[in-house]
Design a protein around this motif. Structure first.
Motif, PDB file in Angstrom:
ATOM      1  N   MET A  78     -51.216   5.057  49.995  1.00  0.00           N
ATOM      2  CA  MET A  78     -49.818   5.887  50.218  1.00  0.00           C
ATOM      3  C   MET A  78     -49.085   5.809  48.805  1.00  0.00           C
ATOM      4  N   HIS A  79     -48.392   7.130  48.596  1.00  0.00           N
ATOM      5  CA  HIS A  79     -47.430   6.961  47.477  1.00  0.00           C
ATOM      6  C   HIS A  79     -46.164   7.003  47.841  1.00  0.00           C
ATOM      7  N   ILE A  80     -45.588   5.925  47.258  1.00  0.00           N
ATOM      8  CA  ILE A  80     -44.142   5.585  47.820  1.00  0.00           C
ATOM      9  C   ILE A  80     -43.106   5.749  46.792  1.00  0.00           C
ATOM     10  N   THR A  81     -42.179   6.567  46.780  1.00  0.00           N
ATOM     11  CA  THR A  81     -40.920   6.769  45.699  1.00  0.00           C
ATOM     12  C   THR A  81     -39.701   6.056  46.340  1.00  0.00           C
ATOM     13  N   ILE A  82     -39.100   5.065  45.551  1.00  0.00           N
ATOM     14  CA  ILE A  82     -38.117   4.172  45.892  1.00  0.00           C
ATOM     15  C   ILE A  82     -36.876   4.750  45.084  1.00  0.00           C
ATOM     16  N   ASP A  83     -35.797   4.704  45.564  1.00  0.00           N
ATOM     17  CA  ASP A  83     -34.247   5.165  44.848  1.00  0.00           C
ATOM     18  C   ASP A  83     -33.949   3.799  44.615  1.00  0.00           C
ATOM     19  N   CYS A  84     -33.956   3.529  43.112  1.00  0.00           N
ATOM     20  CA  CYS A  84     -33.396   2.321  42.581  1.00  0.00           C
ATOM     21  C   CYS A  84     -32.171   2.139  41.823  1.00  0.00           C
ATOM     22  N   ARG A  85     -31.628   3.300  41.990  1.00  0.00           N
ATOM     23  CA  ARG A  85     -30.283   3.602  41.076  1.00  0.00           C
ATOM     24  C   ARG A  85     -29.318   2.858  41.292  1.00  0.00           C
ATOM     25  N   TYR A  86     -29.291   1.964  42.271  1.00  0.00           N
ATOM     26  CA  TYR A  86     -28.129   1.092  42.462  1.00  0.00           C
ATOM     27  C   TYR A  86     -28.581  -0.217  42.250  1.00  0.00           C
ATOM     28  N   GLU A  87     -29.691  -0.509  41.368  1.00  0.00           N
ATOM     29  CA  GLU A  87     -30.345  -1.941  41.177  1.00  0.00           C
ATOM     30  C   GLU A  87     -29.229  -2.883  40.517  1.00  0.00           C
ATOM     31  N   SER A  88     -28.172  -2.265  39.721  1.00  0.00           N
ATOM     32  CA  SER A  88     -27.470  -3.352  38.920  1.00  0.00           C
ATOM     33  C   SER A  88     -26.137  -3.456  39.648  1.00  0.00           C
ATOM     34  N   CYS A  89     -25.787  -3.153  40.813  1.00  0.00           N
ATOM     35  CA  CYS A  89     -24.804  -3.241  41.595  1.00  0.00           C
ATOM     36  C   CYS A  89     -24.961  -4.619  41.948  1.00  0.00           C
ATOM     37  N   SER A  90     -23.824  -5.045  42.738  1.00  0.00           N
ATOM     38  CA  SER A  90     -23.874  -6.780  43.247  1.00  0.00           C
ATOM     39  C   SER A  90     -24.704  -6.989  44.490  1.00  0.00           C
ATOM     40  N   GLY A  91     -24.406  -6.520  45.429  1.00  0.00           N
ATOM     41  CA  GLY A  91     -25.108  -6.984  46.793  1.00  0.00           C
ATOM     42  C   GLY A  91     -26.228  -6.092  46.968  1.00  0.00           C
ATOM     43  N   ILE A  92     -25.908  -4.736  47.093  1.00  0.00           N
ATOM     44  CA  ILE A  92     -27.175  -3.824  47.098  1.00  0.00           C
ATOM     45  C   ILE A  92     -28.102  -3.947  45.951  1.00  0.00           C
ATOM     46  N   GLY A  93     -27.687  -4.469  44.798  1.00  0.00           N
ATOM     47  CA  GLY A  93     -28.582  -4.693  43.732  1.00  0.00           C
ATOM     48  C   GLY A  93     -29.669  -5.580  43.772  1.00  0.00           C
ATOM     49  N   ARG A  94     -28.985  -6.724  44.264  1.00  0.00           N
ATOM     50  CA  ARG A  94     -29.884  -8.106  44.609  1.00  0.00           C
ATOM     51  C   ARG A  94     -30.976  -7.610  45.601  1.00  0.00           C
ATOM     52  N   CYS A  95     -30.625  -7.032  46.690  1.00  0.00           N
ATOM     53  CA  CYS A  95     -31.426  -6.570  47.582  1.00  0.00           C
ATOM     54  C   CYS A  95     -32.660  -5.630  47.106  1.00  0.00           C
ATOM     55  N   ILE A  96     -32.206  -4.512  46.080  1.00  0.00           N
ATOM     56  CA  ILE A  96     -33.333  -3.744  45.463  1.00  0.00           C
ATOM     57  C   ILE A  96     -34.250  -4.743  44.546  1.00  0.00           C
ATOM     58  N   ARG A  97     -33.790  -5.376  43.701  1.00  0.00           N
ATOM     59  CA  ARG A  97     -34.315  -6.306  42.669  1.00  0.00           C
ATOM     60  C   ARG A  97     -35.241  -7.229  43.385  1.00  0.00           C
ATOM     61  N   GLU A  98     -34.976  -7.876  44.507  1.00  0.00           N
ATOM     62  CA  GLU A  98     -35.992  -8.852  45.134  1.00  0.00           C
ATOM     63  C   GLU A  98     -36.899  -8.077  45.702  1.00  0.00           C
ATOM     64  N   ILE A  99     -36.566  -6.901  46.625  1.00  0.00           N
ATOM     65  CA  ILE A  99     -37.580  -6.534  47.666  1.00  0.00           C
ATOM     66  C   ILE A  99     -38.359  -5.585  46.807  1.00  0.00           C
ATOM     67  N   VAL A 100     -38.136  -4.563  45.911  1.00  0.00           N
ATOM     68  CA  VAL A 100     -38.915  -3.631  45.089  1.00  0.00           C
ATOM     69  C   VAL A 100     -39.889  -4.522  44.212  1.00  0.00           C
ATOM     70  N   SER A 101     -39.442  -5.593  43.561  1.00  0.00           N
ATOM     71  CA  SER A 101     -40.223  -6.396  42.863  1.00  0.00           C
ATOM     72  C   SER A 101     -41.549  -7.070  43.661  1.00  0.00           C
ATOM     73  N   ARG A 102     -41.262  -7.350  44.821  1.00  0.00           N
ATOM     74  CA  ARG A 102     -42.268  -7.678  45.893  1.00  0.00           C
ATOM     75  C   ARG A 102     -43.286  -6.526  46.448  1.00  0.00           C
ATOM     76  N   LEU A 103     -42.637  -5.606  46.791  1.00  0.00           N
ATOM     77  CA  LEU A 103     -43.464  -4.244  47.299  1.00  0.00           C
ATOM     78  C   LEU A 103     -44.210  -4.082  46.172  1.00  0.00           C
ATOM     79  N   LEU A 104     -43.942  -4.105  44.745  1.00  0.00           N
ATOM     80  CA  LEU A 104     -45.245  -3.878  43.890  1.00  0.00           C
ATOM     81  C   LEU A 104     -46.154  -4.603  43.919  1.00  0.00           C
TER      82      LEU A 104
END
Length: 361
Positions: free
Chosen positions: A1-27
């Motif tokens: 499966m080819h998955i595209t993820i919008d990580c534009r908000y990865e430097s924001c506070s709460g949402i950014g923390r979620c993006i950084r933690e989840i995406v690094s594990r999904l990879l």
């Protein structure tokens, strides 16, 4: 499966923390191909974690803009699944067979007094649109699910997947030579900082405390911030006892959690509420608002207060800082509660849902 993820908000506070933690594990799911939509100036550490594990595509458009709405359909590649990790998601047709969106909360619709009419209208239009055009909604608590159902009434199915907790093994020492109470939150009105300052002022008057109040987060620069914060600090004689640290990195924040006498989180509205759980993980007792998702997420592990009642917040401060038995009870309960939350488990459930959405009709 080819998955595209919008990580534009990865430097924001709460949402950014979620993006950084989840995406690094999904990879780590190497059977799938990933494309990440990144901001032009991404967090260097996060970018380094992603390089070589995913194709990185950079967005130059301003967040929450028409430019972004026009740019994203052009740069998002043909893929099986597109995941927007914030409601500010592309609305025009995409080259993605399925679309999933995370809506953390609907504070723009629920807190009508805090946001301008234009901001509320933008949020309403976007939330209604993604609710009808996306195949799956992910949210972070049952509270947020009910709020989405109430204010958005989406056609898409809603799944609740809790966030995890970030715990740093090697916290940095924040340069303080005094004991302190800690709060993490910017000065947006729903973070309830003004009432916290009032409660702390009363706490100082009622006790002979050496404890200062440290607030981690921006003290200014918000369109919806507290314009007269400086006047409040002067009027309440808090300038020498209340410290706004500004932004701190994760390692320094961990040190602040670990060394705090108590953590206070009087927020009026949270979709999940990461900071109090993170404080618990470092053995710090937590005083928290009894509003929104916080009782759901923290169970019986916090000393709850009515966030609109400054006297109640003051009383809780006195209890936790003067009664050792109460303090120890909430330290123990907090450490037990925070073990229920894991970013590994969050990422696993997200991937399972992605695979289900991908094979669905």
């Amino acid at each position: 499966m080819h998955i595209t993820i919008d990580c534009r908000y990865e430097s924001c506070s709460g949402i950014g923390r979620c993006i950084r933690e989840i995406v690094s594990r999904l990879l780590d799911y190497k059977e799938h191909k990933f494309t990440l939509i990144m901001p032009v100036n991404p967090n260097a550490e996060f970018q380094k974690k992603c390089q070589g594990r995913a194709e990185l595509v950079y967005s130059v458009a301003k967040m929450y803009s028409l430019q972004a709405q026009l740019e994203l359909p052009r740069i998002i590649p043909e893929c099986d699944l597109f995941w927007a990790m914030h409601y500010d998601a592309p609305l025009l047709p995409l080259k993605a067979r399925k679309k999933m969106v995370t809506i953390h909360d609907v504070c723009h619709l629920a807190l009508t007094d805090e946001f301008s009419a234009l901001k509320r209208l933008y949020a309403k239009v976007m939330l209604k649109a993604v609710g009808s055009r996306y195949d799956q909604i992910i949210t972070v608590s049952d509270f947020s699910r009910r709020e989405i159902e109430k204010f958005v009434n989406p056609k898409a199915a809603i799944d609740v997947i809790y966030n995890g907790i970030t715990k740093i093994d090697t916290p940095k020492q924040f340069k303080t030579d005094y004991p302190y109470l800690l709060c993490v939150g910017n000065v947006k009105p729903h973070k309830n900082i003004v009432r916290l300052l009032e409660a702390y002022t009363a706490y100082r008057k009622q006790t002979d405390t050496p404890l200062k109040l440290l607030i981690v987060g921006q003290a200014d620069g918000f369109l919806t911030g507290i314009n007269n914060l400086g006047e409040i600090l002067t009027a309440q004689e808090l300038k020498d006892n209340c410290v706004f640290t500004g932004f701190v990195d994760d390692e320094t924040l961990a040190g602040l959690y670990k060394n705090a006498t108590a953590f206070i989180f009087p927020s009026l509205y949270e979709g999940f509420g990461l900071p109090p759980l993170e404080a618990m993980s470092y053995g710090t007792p937590v005083i928290a608002s009894d509003a929104a998702s916080l009782p759901e997420v923290m169970g019986d592990a916090a000393l709850y207060v009515n966030p609109y009642n400054t006297a109640e917040i003051t009383e809780a401060m006195i209890k936790v800082t003067t009664d050792e038995a109460i303090k120890e009870v909430f330290i123990a309960k907090g450490q037990e509660q925070c073990r229920k939350y894991s970013w590994d488990n969050t990422a696993k459930k997200i991937m399972e849902r992605m695979e289900e959405v991908n094979v669905g009709e």
